[in-house]
Motif scaffolding. Sequence first.
Motif, PDB file in Angstrom:
ATOM      1  N   UNK A 323      55.024  48.069  24.338  1.00 13.78           N
ATOM      2  CA  UNK A 323      53.930  47.591  25.188  1.00 13.78           C
ATOM      3  C   UNK A 323      52.871  47.006  24.261  1.00 13.78           C
ATOM      4  N   UNK A 324      53.007  45.728  23.970  1.00 13.32           N
ATOM      5  CA  UNK A 324      52.111  45.105  22.988  1.00 13.32           C
ATOM      6  C   UNK A 324      50.700  44.944  23.525  1.00 13.32           C
ATOM      7  N   UNK A 325      50.593  44.518  24.777  1.00 12.81           N
ATOM      8  CA  UNK A 325      49.271  44.300  25.361  1.00 12.81           C
ATOM      9  C   UNK A 325      49.404  44.258  26.872  1.00 12.81           C
ATOM     10  N   UNK A 326      48.274  44.403  27.565  1.00 13.03           N
ATOM     11  CA  UNK A 326      48.225  44.315  29.030  1.00 13.03           C
ATOM     12  C   UNK A 326      47.085  43.379  29.405  1.00 13.03           C
ATOM     13  N   UNK A 327      47.381  42.444  30.284  1.00 13.75           N
ATOM     14  CA  UNK A 327      46.379  41.517  30.809  1.00 13.75           C
ATOM     15  C   UNK A 327      46.397  41.643  32.325  1.00 13.75           C
ATOM     16  N   UNK A 328      45.245  41.821  32.938  1.00 10.09           N
ATOM     17  CA  UNK A 328      45.168  41.957  34.391  1.00 10.09           C
ATOM     18  C   UNK A 328      44.339  40.811  34.978  1.00 10.09           C
ATOM     19  N   UNK A 329      44.144  40.840  36.270  1.00  8.76           N
ATOM     20  CA  UNK A 329      43.332  39.832  36.947  1.00  8.76           C
ATOM     21  C   UNK A 329      41.930  39.774  36.345  1.00  8.76           C
ATOM     22  N   UNK A 330      41.432  40.916  35.899  1.00  8.77           N
ATOM     23  CA  UNK A 330      40.078  40.968  35.344  1.00  8.77           C
ATOM     24  C   UNK A 330      39.937  40.064  34.121  1.00  8.77           C
ATOM     25  N   UNK A 331      40.907  40.143  33.205  1.00  8.33           N
ATOM     26  CA  UNK A 331      40.857  39.311  32.002  1.00  8.33           C
ATOM     27  C   UNK A 331      41.010  37.830  32.346  1.00  8.33           C
ATOM     28  N   UNK A 332      41.910  37.539  33.285  1.00  8.07           N
ATOM     29  CA  UNK A 332      42.121  36.151  33.672  1.00  8.07           C
ATOM     30  C   UNK A 332      40.838  35.532  34.227  1.00  8.07           C
ATOM     31  N   UNK A 333      40.132  36.277  35.049  1.00  8.78           N
ATOM     32  CA  UNK A 333      38.876  35.777  35.618  1.00  8.78           C
ATOM     33  C   UNK A 333      37.792  35.659  34.544  1.00  8.78           C
ATOM     34  N   UNK A 334      37.773  36.622  33.635  1.00  3.98           N
ATOM     35  CA  UNK A 334      36.786  36.587  32.556  1.00  3.98           C
ATOM     36  C   UNK A 334      36.993  35.358  31.663  1.00  3.98           C
ATOM     37  N   UNK A 335      38.262  35.083  31.324  1.00  2.00           N
ATOM     38  CA  UNK A 335      38.560  33.915  30.492  1.00  2.00           C
ATOM     39  C   UNK A 335      38.211  32.625  31.229  1.00  2.00           C
ATOM     40  N   UNK A 336      38.386  32.636  32.541  1.00  2.00           N
ATOM     41  CA  UNK A 336      38.047  31.472  33.340  1.00  2.00           C
ATOM     42  C   UNK A 336      36.550  31.187  33.270  1.00  2.00           C
ATOM     43  N   UNK A 337      35.750  32.250  33.247  1.00  2.00           N
ATOM     44  CA  UNK A 337      34.297  32.099  33.159  1.00  2.00           C
ATOM     45  C   UNK A 337      33.878  31.402  31.867  1.00  2.00           C
ATOM     46  N   UNK A 338      34.697  31.584  30.825  1.00  2.00           N
ATOM     47  CA  UNK A 338      34.351  31.018  29.513  1.00  2.00           C
ATOM     48  C   UNK A 338      34.924  29.621  29.298  1.00  2.00           C
ATOM     49  N   UNK A 339      35.633  29.088  30.297  1.00  3.65           N
ATOM     50  CA  UNK A 339      36.223  27.758  30.156  1.00  3.65           C
ATOM     51  C   UNK A 339      35.186  26.662  30.362  1.00  3.65           C
ATOM     52  N   UNK A 340      35.352  25.591  29.625  1.00  4.59           N
ATOM     53  CA  UNK A 340      34.496  24.419  29.810  1.00  4.59           C
ATOM     54  C   UNK A 340      34.921  23.663  31.063  1.00  4.59           C
ATOM     55  N   UNK A 341      34.116  22.675  31.434  1.00  8.07           N
ATOM     56  CA  UNK A 341      34.459  21.851  32.600  1.00  8.07           C
ATOM     57  C   UNK A 341      35.813  21.164  32.390  1.00  8.07           C
TER      58      UNK A 341
END
Length: 362
Positions: A323-341
Motif C-alpha cells: 500500500x504505497x499511498x492512498x488518495x481520496x476525493x479530499x486530495x483530488x479537490x484540494x489539488x483542484x483548488x491549487x490549479x491555475x485557470x
Amino acid sequence: MINKKKPEEYIRKILKDEYHDEWKKIFNDSALLQYLNLKSGAIHGNSKSRRSLANWYAIYAILNFYVNDGFVNNRKKYSDFDGFTYSELFNFQRIQYGGAKLQNHALNSRVNGEMADKITNDHSKYIIVRNGRKYLIHPDFIYVDGKDIAPVVLKIIKKYQKILYDKDHEFEVKLEELTTEKDLTKQRIQLKQLLTEDSEARIFEIISYCILETHYKGEHIFIGYTKESIKEEALRLYKTGRTNANDGGIDFVMRPLGRFFQVTEVGNYDKYFLDIDKINRYPLTFVVKTDKTAAEVKKELMDYGTEKSGGMKVLESKYHKAVEDVITINELKQWMDNMSEEEIKSTISEIDHYYKFEMNML
C-alpha cells in the motif's frame, strides 16, 4: 437455486405488469431473471460493478432472434433447432448501445460460468448451448412454470439499456455545461460537484485520472543512469486501458517512477488485496471514491493487511509495503483548488475527451 438479492425496482415493475400476482413466483423460479437482476448493479450511481454489457447482450442477441424467428411458446420447434450463427449474434451485439468494442467471451463461456457459480450452483447444465459456431439458450431457462418468458426478458434488457443511456446522457449534459462555462470559479465548483461518493464508477475514474495527470505533470524529479546523465523530468501519468477493465488492478502508470495506481472504493478491502496479490504485491497507490480521509483509509488497509497475513510477519510486512499511498476525493479537490485557470481548462478538456472515448463517441 440461490436467490441472491431482491429484484431491482425496474425488474419488479416489468414482471408485475406482465404476471400480476404471479410475478414473485416467476422471479423466484427463474435462474435467468435472477442472473439479470444480479448483473443490474451498474444502474446505481455509487456502484463499482461493471456494466457487463457483453453478458447482457449475449443473452439479448439470442433471445432477439428467438422471438423474431417465431419460437415463442413453440418449445418443440425450438428443441429441433440447431442454433443461431455466431456472425449474426456478434453483429447484433456490436450495434447495441455500448457494444461497439465487445468480444466473444460472454457467448463462449462467461455467462455460463457466472450463472453456474452465482445462481444455479450447477455446472452440468449451461444456459448458453454451443453447437460449433451456433448458439442457443437452453429452453429450461426460457420456460418458467410453463410460461415462455423470452419477451419479458427482452423488455428487461431494453430497460436496462435505457437506464444506462439516461445515466450517461445526464453526465453528458453536465459535461457540456462544464465545457461552455466561462467563469473559472463556477467551473471549479461544477467540477468538484462531479466528485462524490455517488459518482458513477467509470466517471470517477475518468475525472480522477485527469486531475492526477494535471497535478503530477507539475511535479519534477531528477533522474539518470549516471551522475553525468541526470536530468530534470516531469512526472507523466498514463491510463493503461478502458475504465473498469479487468487489468489486474493497474489503472494508471506513472513514468519515470513506475508507480501503479488503482481506482476503487471503500467497502471491500478483500478486493484490494486480491489485486495486490495479482501483481505479486508490487506497491499500489489507491485512488479511493470516498469522503473519508486518506489517513483513515490507509489505517484500515494496514489493519486489514495485518489480519490477512494470519500472524505471519513476513506477509504482514509485504502487504503493508504494497500500500504505497492512498488518495481520496479530499486530495483530488484540494489539488483542484491549487490549479491555475489554464490547468482547470486543460483538465476539463481531458475529461471531455476520455468520456467521449469511453462512450465510443469519438
